[in-house]
Design a protein around this motif. Structure first.
Motif, PDB file in Angstrom:
ATOM      1  N   ALA A 162      25.819   4.555  24.914  1.00  0.00           N
ATOM      2  CA  ALA A 162      24.414   4.946  24.581  1.00  0.00           C
ATOM      3  C   ALA A 162      24.550   4.951  22.786  1.00  0.00           C
ATOM      4  O   ALA A 162      24.360   5.332  21.700  1.00  0.00           O
ATOM      5  CB  ALA A 162      23.697   5.062  25.099  1.00  0.00           C
ATOM      6  N   ALA A 163      25.794   6.701  22.611  1.00  0.00           N
ATOM      7  CA  ALA A 163      26.350   7.216  21.476  1.00  0.00           C
ATOM      8  C   ALA A 163      26.673   6.724  20.993  1.00  0.00           C
ATOM      9  O   ALA A 163      26.750   6.617  19.660  1.00  0.00           O
ATOM     10  CB  ALA A 163      26.905   8.468  22.106  1.00  0.00           C
ATOM     11  N   VAL A 164      27.564   5.432  21.369  1.00  0.00           N
ATOM     12  CA  VAL A 164      28.629   4.381  20.811  1.00  0.00           C
ATOM     13  C   VAL A 164      27.809   3.764  19.546  1.00  0.00           C
ATOM     14  O   VAL A 164      27.565   3.909  18.428  1.00  0.00           O
ATOM     15  CB  VAL A 164      29.637   3.734  21.472  1.00  0.00           C
ATOM     16  N   ARG A 165      26.854   3.166  20.659  1.00  0.00           N
ATOM     17  CA  ARG A 165      25.536   2.133  19.796  1.00  0.00           C
ATOM     18  C   ARG A 165      25.258   3.178  18.666  1.00  0.00           C
ATOM     19  O   ARG A 165      24.814   2.195  17.859  1.00  0.00           O
ATOM     20  CB  ARG A 165      24.508   1.474  20.640  1.00  0.00           C
ATOM     21  N   ALA A 166      24.705   4.438  18.842  1.00  0.00           N
ATOM     22  CA  ALA A 166      23.798   4.712  18.096  1.00  0.00           C
ATOM     23  C   ALA A 166      24.218   5.241  16.691  1.00  0.00           C
ATOM     24  O   ALA A 166      23.708   4.984  15.896  1.00  0.00           O
ATOM     25  CB  ALA A 166      23.031   6.266  18.483  1.00  0.00           C
ATOM     26  N   GLU A 167      26.002   6.059  16.551  1.00  0.00           N
ATOM     27  CA  GLU A 167      26.412   5.693  15.966  1.00  0.00           C
ATOM     28  C   GLU A 167      26.575   4.313  14.331  1.00  0.00           C
ATOM     29  O   GLU A 167      26.692   4.715  13.345  1.00  0.00           O
ATOM     30  CB  GLU A 167      27.542   6.565  15.815  1.00  0.00           C
ATOM     31  N   TYR A 168      26.298   2.906  15.537  1.00  0.00           N
ATOM     32  CA  TYR A 168      26.307   1.827  14.274  1.00  0.00           C
ATOM     33  C   TYR A 168      25.376   1.514  14.496  1.00  0.00           C
ATOM     34  O   TYR A 168      25.202  -0.280  14.456  1.00  0.00           O
ATOM     35  CB  TYR A 168      27.268   0.872  15.304  1.00  0.00           C
ATOM     36  N   ALA A 169      24.064   2.682  14.816  1.00  0.00           N
ATOM     37  CA  ALA A 169      22.353   1.654  14.413  1.00  0.00           C
ATOM     38  C   ALA A 169      22.147   0.613  13.210  1.00  0.00           C
ATOM     39  O   ALA A 169      21.697   0.264  13.385  1.00  0.00           O
ATOM     40  CB  ALA A 169      21.375   3.053  13.960  1.00  0.00           C
ATOM     41  N   PHE A 170      22.960   1.022  12.294  1.00  0.00           N
ATOM     42  CA  PHE A 170      23.060   0.209  10.806  1.00  0.00           C
ATOM     43  C   PHE A 170      24.202  -1.012  11.388  1.00  0.00           C
ATOM     44  O   PHE A 170      23.660  -1.835  10.644  1.00  0.00           O
ATOM     45  CB  PHE A 170      23.919   0.861   9.798  1.00  0.00           C
ATOM     46  N   VAL A 171      24.350  -1.512  12.498  1.00  0.00           N
ATOM     47  CA  VAL A 171      24.920  -3.205  12.427  1.00  0.00           C
ATOM     48  C   VAL A 171      23.631  -3.508  13.281  1.00  0.00           C
ATOM     49  O   VAL A 171      23.157  -3.308  14.423  1.00  0.00           O
ATOM     50  CB  VAL A 171      26.159  -3.151  13.558  1.00  0.00           C
ATOM     51  N   PRO A 172      22.961  -5.080  12.985  1.00  0.00           N
ATOM     52  CA  PRO A 172      22.662  -5.301  13.591  1.00  0.00           C
ATOM     53  C   PRO A 172      23.128  -6.015  15.320  1.00  0.00           C
ATOM     54  O   PRO A 172      23.951  -6.076  15.632  1.00  0.00           O
ATOM     55  CB  PRO A 172      22.235  -6.803  13.195  1.00  0.00           C
TER      56      PRO A 172
END
Length: 219
Positions: A162-172
């Protein structure tokens, strides 16, 4: 941020400052290492970070403690842990190179010799591939310590993902799923995720189970 979270972060930073002082001293520093701790901890606490935070740094250092008997130069490995994500922008590809260059500038200023500085920078660059050469025990320890998060309990692994996804929140979402799935397949295709005897014995199987479960969830 809650008061408990703030207290935890403050305690972690204090522990890391103490750890940095011990590491820099062991590595041969002949200048006060405290200002360098300030700069590094400020970098590791930048707002764009969700996974590559001081918590990750502390975790990597804790795993180095477990793996340290395998290293040829523990001080260089610990220095590399401090610098390996010191420069981190999730939308950039040159983070490791810039982090290594930062080590190459900072460590001589501290009085750390050229050989250990070069080894530290080499180890930082190795985290691009996490593929140390045979008998590169320093590289094996750093890479295993960095990848050890993959072997966490399912809830801890879920928090990591989840933290990895949050770092890439700008990616669709769709692009992230495709990119993340490619990374997971690449990891699963490796003959070995962990190179140290301890990592192979204790982390390989749970890491593969976590990776496979995440990949299945992206389908």
């Amino acid at each position: 941020m809650t008061s408990d979270t703030q207290d935890s972060a403050t305690d972690r930073a204090a522990g890391l400052r103490t750890r940095w002082h011990a590491t820099a001293t062991a590595a041969g520093a002949d200048r006060d290492p405290a200002p360098y701790a300030d700069r590094l901890l400020t970098a590791w606490a930048e707002p764009q970070r969700r996974y590559h935070t001081t918590a990750h740094l502390a975790d990597v250092l804790a795993r180095i403690d477990v793996l340290a008997p395998h290293a040829a130069d523990r001080a260089a490995v610990e220095l590399a842990a401090w610098f390996h994500d010191a420069v981190y922008r999730p939308d950039r590809s040159e983070n490791e190179e810039r982090s290594a260059a930062l080590a190459e500038r900072a460590l001589p200023e501290l009085g750390i010799d050229a050989e250990r500085t070069a080894e530290t920078a080499r180890l930082v660059r190795l985290t691009v591939t996490h593929d140390p050469a045979p008998r590169d025990t320093n590289g094996e320890v750093l890479c295993d310590a960095d990848l050890g998060v993959l072997a966490g309990a399912p809830d801890a692994y879920a928090a990591y993902a989840a933290a990895v996804r949050a770092e890439y929140a700008f990616v669709p979402d769709e692009a992230f799923r495709e990119g993340r799935a490619a990374v997971l397949r690449q990891l699963l295709d490796l003959p070995r995720l962990f190179r140290t005897p301890y990592g192979a014995a204790h982390w390989e199987a749970p890491a593969r189970a976590n990776l496979a479960a995440e990949l299945a969830g992206l389908a």
